[in-house]
Motif scaffolding. Structure first.
Motif, short mmCIF file in Angstrom:
data_model
loop_
_atom_site.label_atom_id
_atom_site.label_comp_id
_atom_site.label_asym_id
_atom_site.label_seq_id
_atom_site.Cartn_x
_atom_site.Cartn_y
_atom_site.Cartn_z
N TYR A 66 0.84 -1.20 0.00
CA TYR A 66 0.00 0.00 0.00
C TYR A 66 0.88 1.26 0.00
CZ TYR A 66 -4.20 -2.68 1.50
OH TYR A 66 -5.27 -3.54 1.59
N ALA A 67 1.82 1.29 0.94
CA ALA A 67 2.66 2.47 1.11
C ALA A 67 3.45 2.80 -0.15
CB ALA A 67 3.62 2.26 2.29
N MET A 68 4.06 1.77 -0.73
CA MET A 68 4.90 2.00 -1.91
C MET A 68 4.07 2.41 -3.11
SD MET A 68 7.79 -0.98 -1.64
CE MET A 68 9.28 -0.71 -0.68
N GLN A 69 2.90 1.80 -3.29
CA GLN A 69 2.10 2.16 -4.45
C GLN A 69 1.52 3.56 -4.33
OE1 GLN A 69 2.10 0.69 -7.25
NE2 GLN A 69 0.71 2.17 -8.21
N ILE A 70 1.09 3.95 -3.13
CA ILE A 70 0.63 5.33 -2.96
C ILE A 70 1.78 6.30 -3.24
CG2 ILE A 70 -0.29 7.01 -1.32
CD1 ILE A 70 -1.76 4.64 0.04
N THR A 71 2.99 5.93 -2.82
CA THR A 71 4.16 6.75 -3.14
C THR A 71 4.34 6.85 -4.65
OG1 THR A 71 5.25 6.09 -1.07
CG2 THR A 71 6.65 6.99 -2.81
N ASN A 72 4.21 5.72 -5.35
CA ASN A 72 4.28 5.74 -6.82
C ASN A 72 3.25 6.69 -7.40
OD1 ASN A 72 6.36 3.96 -7.40
ND2 ASN A 72 5.05 2.16 -7.39
N ILE A 73 2.02 6.58 -6.91
CA ILE A 73 0.93 7.42 -7.42
C ILE A 73 1.26 8.89 -7.23
CG2 ILE A 73 -1.46 8.13 -6.92
CD1 ILE A 73 -2.04 5.11 -6.38
N LEU A 74 1.76 9.25 -6.06
CA LEU A 74 2.07 10.65 -5.75
C LEU A 74 3.27 11.16 -6.52
CD1 LEU A 74 1.41 10.60 -1.91
CD2 LEU A 74 -0.04 11.61 -3.69
N ARG A 75 4.19 10.28 -6.85
CA ARG A 75 5.37 10.67 -7.64
C ARG A 75 5.04 10.81 -9.12
NH1 ARG A 75 9.53 6.00 -8.33
NH2 ARG A 75 7.77 5.37 -9.62
N ASP A 76 4.16 9.93 -9.63
CA ASP A 76 3.96 9.80 -11.07
C ASP A 76 2.71 10.49 -11.59
OD1 ASP A 76 6.24 8.25 -11.02
OD2 ASP A 76 5.16 6.34 -11.01
N ILE A 77 2.18 11.45 -10.84
CA ILE A 77 0.94 12.10 -11.26
C ILE A 77 1.04 12.66 -12.67
CG2 ILE A 77 -0.53 14.12 -10.82
CD1 ILE A 77 -0.13 13.57 -7.81
N GLY A 78 2.13 13.35 -12.97
CA GLY A 78 2.29 13.94 -14.30
C GLY A 78 2.35 12.89 -15.40
N GLU A 79 3.14 11.84 -15.19
CA GLU A 79 3.25 10.77 -16.18
C GLU A 79 1.92 10.07 -16.38
OE1 GLU A 79 6.32 8.00 -15.31
OE2 GLU A 79 7.89 9.52 -15.15
N ASP A 80 1.20 9.85 -15.30
CA ASP A 80 -0.10 9.17 -15.41
C ASP A 80 -1.11 10.02 -16.18
OD1 ASP A 80 0.69 6.85 -14.08
OD2 ASP A 80 0.23 7.70 -12.11
N LEU A 81 -1.06 11.33 -16.01
CA LEU A 81 -1.97 12.20 -16.76
C LEU A 81 -1.76 12.06 -18.26
CD1 LEU A 81 -1.90 15.46 -14.59
CD2 LEU A 81 -3.84 13.90 -14.90
#
Length: 275
Positions: free
Chosen positions: A157-172
């Motif tokens: 959970y912790a690592m994936q939420i970190t991924n989500i918060l780091r990769d917001i621009g790429e995911d957009l």
């Protein structure tokens, strides 16, 4: 394919795509280290199909059939990833369901799932990240696997939420939004503003609520760290510490996740691993 060469190819994959994990898990003894490379190779294959393929649905169906064949003992001896993984399955009591759940999680991206609540995000995080921890447990802590399952889920959970918060621009750029709608609404921030890459206090508040949740899960995972054997405790703890540090790097960069790839420098990694 010769086994040593197969494992080396898997190591090259993790070295290229995740320097943090490669750095942390290089601390393991030889057999366990190579097993981690092979498991990562499986995960990376699925991830690349979903993110990079022109026909991801079709390729994923082919991959699932290959994995079904693999489980039935039909190994593609020309494919390094299957050769290495077959050796891992022969040595450890692997959690097949975790592998299958991970593929299910990747399908969520193909379905462009809507994330309305934090629970939706945690469900996704379980499937794409906690499952990886469950895959690794038979290798990293075979005697305490059952006792560590919840800790592995928490760390995922912790690592994936970190991924989500780091990769917001790429995911957009892929038209993917993992920030839950109820959290954005609570802080009066909209998806429209997110797509316009507008930061500011409201965005920062959304980001910090999720970062705080990630940090709670890091703390929960750390409570069981003593149950890992001596040989695997440093790499697991190291991976958690290095990943958690990404959150502070983003804070230092004034929450710019739209145009900057936030990462922990090699010097900072050395400091964190030695502390």
């Amino acid at each position: 394919m010769e086994l040593t060469k197969a494992y080396k190819e898997c190591e090259n994959i993790i070295k290229e795509h995740s320097k943090t994990f490669h750095r942390a898990f290089s601390l393991l003894p030889g057999d366990q280290r190579r097993a981690v490379w092979a498991i990562y190779g499986f995960c990376r294959t699925v991830d690349d199909i979903v993110d990079e393929s022109e026909f991801p649905e079709e390729e994923l169906r082919v991959f699932e059939q290959e994995f079904s064949n693999f489980l039935n003992g039909q190994i593609d001896s020309s494919n390094a990833r299957w050769v290495a993984l077959a050796d891992v399955f022969s040595k450890y009591d692997m959690n097949v369901q975790a592998f299958q759940d991970m593929v299910k999680g990747q399908k969520m991206d193909l379905a462009h799932r809507d994330y309305r609540t934090i629970d939706d995000v945690l469900d996704y995080s379980y499937h794409v990240a906690s499952t990886v921890g469950l895959m690794l447990l038979p290798v990293l802590a075979p005697d305490n696997e059952k006792e560590l399952r919840e800790s592995a889920v928490q760390l995922g959970y912790a690592m994936q939420i970190t991924n989500i918060l780091r990769d917001i621009g790429e995911d957009l750029e892929r038209n993917r939004v993992y920030l839950p709608k109820d959290v954005m609404s609570r802080h009066q921030y909209s998806e429209e503003r997110l797509y316009e890459r507008i930061g500011g206090e409201q965005f920062n508040a959304v980001w910090e609520e999720l970062a705080g949740l990630a940090e709670q899960h890091y703390d929960a995972a750390m409570e069981k760290m003593h149950l890992y054997p001596v040989y695997s405790r440093p790499p697991v703890k190291g991976a958690a510490v290095l990943y958690r540090a990404i959150l502070d790097e983003i804070r230092k960069n004034d929450y710019n996740v739209f145009s900057v790839k936030n990462y922990v420098s090699s010097r900072e990694k050395d400091r964190l691993l030695s502390s």
